[in-house]
Design a protein around this motif. Sequence first.
Motif, short mmCIF file in Angstrom:
data_model
loop_
_atom_site.label_atom_id
_atom_site.label_comp_id
_atom_site.label_asym_id
_atom_site.label_seq_id
_atom_site.Cartn_x
_atom_site.Cartn_y
_atom_site.Cartn_z
N ASN A 35 7.08 -4.29 5.82
CA ASN A 35 6.78 -5.27 6.87
C ASN A 35 6.40 -4.51 8.13
O ASN A 35 7.07 -3.55 8.49
CB ASN A 35 8.02 -6.13 7.14
N ASN A 36 5.31 -4.90 8.76
CA ASN A 36 4.93 -4.25 10.01
C ASN A 36 5.89 -4.67 11.12
O ASN A 36 6.38 -5.79 11.13
CB ASN A 36 3.50 -4.66 10.39
N GLU A 87 0.86 -1.19 0.00
CA GLU A 87 0.00 0.00 0.00
C GLU A 87 0.89 1.23 0.00
O GLU A 87 1.89 1.27 0.72
CB GLU A 87 -0.87 0.03 1.27
N GLN A 88 0.50 2.21 -0.78
CA GLN A 88 1.26 3.45 -0.91
C GLN A 88 1.64 4.03 0.47
O GLN A 88 0.77 4.23 1.33
CB GLN A 88 0.36 4.44 -1.67
#
Length: 369
Positions: free
Chosen positions: A26-27, A20-21
Amino acid sequence: MSIKRHRGTQVIHAGLPKAEQGKPFNNGPAFASTYHLSGPADSAEHQYGRFSNPTWQALEQGLSELEGGETVIFPSGMAAAAAIMSSLVVAGETIVLPSDGYFAIRAYAHEFLEPNGINLKLVRTKDLLAFDYTNVRLVLVESPSNPLLDVVDIKALSAKVHSAGGLIAIDNTTLTVLGQRPLELGADLSMSADTKALNGHSDVVFGHVSAATSMLIERVRLWRKLAGNIPGPMETWLVHRGLATLDVRLERMVSNAQKVAEMLANHPAVKSVRYPGLPSDASYAIAKEQMDHFGFIISFDLGSIQAADRFLQAASLVFEATSFGGVHTIAERRARWGTDNVPEGLVRLSVGCERIVDLLDAFETALAT
Ligand SMILES: Cc1ncc(COP(=O)(O)O)c(C=O)c1O
């Protein structure tokens, strides 16, 4: 059109959030013991830290894709093994374990399952196919086994256990999911100590269980939730980060191991060598058929405690330590623990990612002592 990608590519992307922009690739770890939850108790995706965590979810999604079955993660390989044995077998039923596999798994069964009425049978890895599985509820075996690297035909063993009405779980620690996919070979469960090669950096203790059916994985998940045997988000995130480089690390480790094994097999100071990638090895034929690589562990016998200790002291570059699967080459004299039925001079070697020229030099110099 969906493209079936190579698993070496999959490990790099597995479990990542949708692109996503402006969002990270990676969280980071989600540190949460509790979550906003108003109204009915099940009205939110996450409710309490012992039940679920977004960082767990990401890694579990990635591992499920790679294993070909739903996955539950654990804070150690032993927690994964204990979850399988404790959640799927009850008093009066029988478990079969290898007598020559990782000792703590049979020690757990001996200390905590046998006293509660579960029967335990120990069988050598090379005798597993000939064993009679009548009335056996669960078989949990390693292939290749640690430390002697015997390989069992998983397809044939699964068929035999199933025809007797039992379940079969494979401990895939020594190969990882890039070396072998037990569920595809017919096993009901696949487990791994991700402490080893899957994380690969000798800095986290971790494990996972994957299952072929939702009924089995839900029992394992419930055991984690009720026993509270849960991984931390930081460790989970580190393992996910390690997973991305699994293919490149293994490529180097396995090719190094093949060359080191060949050198050891031809060295006069070495009494015997076990490595499934040597055509002369008892495991070679089935390993070639069943495994995608021959692994990075070599066991070799130097004939005596003194010779093994001299070698370990002289081998520069080689860390003397227990465990395996990290980027650093490590080795130990396995009999020093008194838990495995192996020759006193047997060295278990986990070949790392160093350059082969330096490894061969270190080994040849140490063997010359
Ligand atoms: C084959 C195998 N299974 C399971 C385990 C247990 O893993 P952990 O030490 O992460 O609990 C080990 C540990 O060495 C192992 O070698």
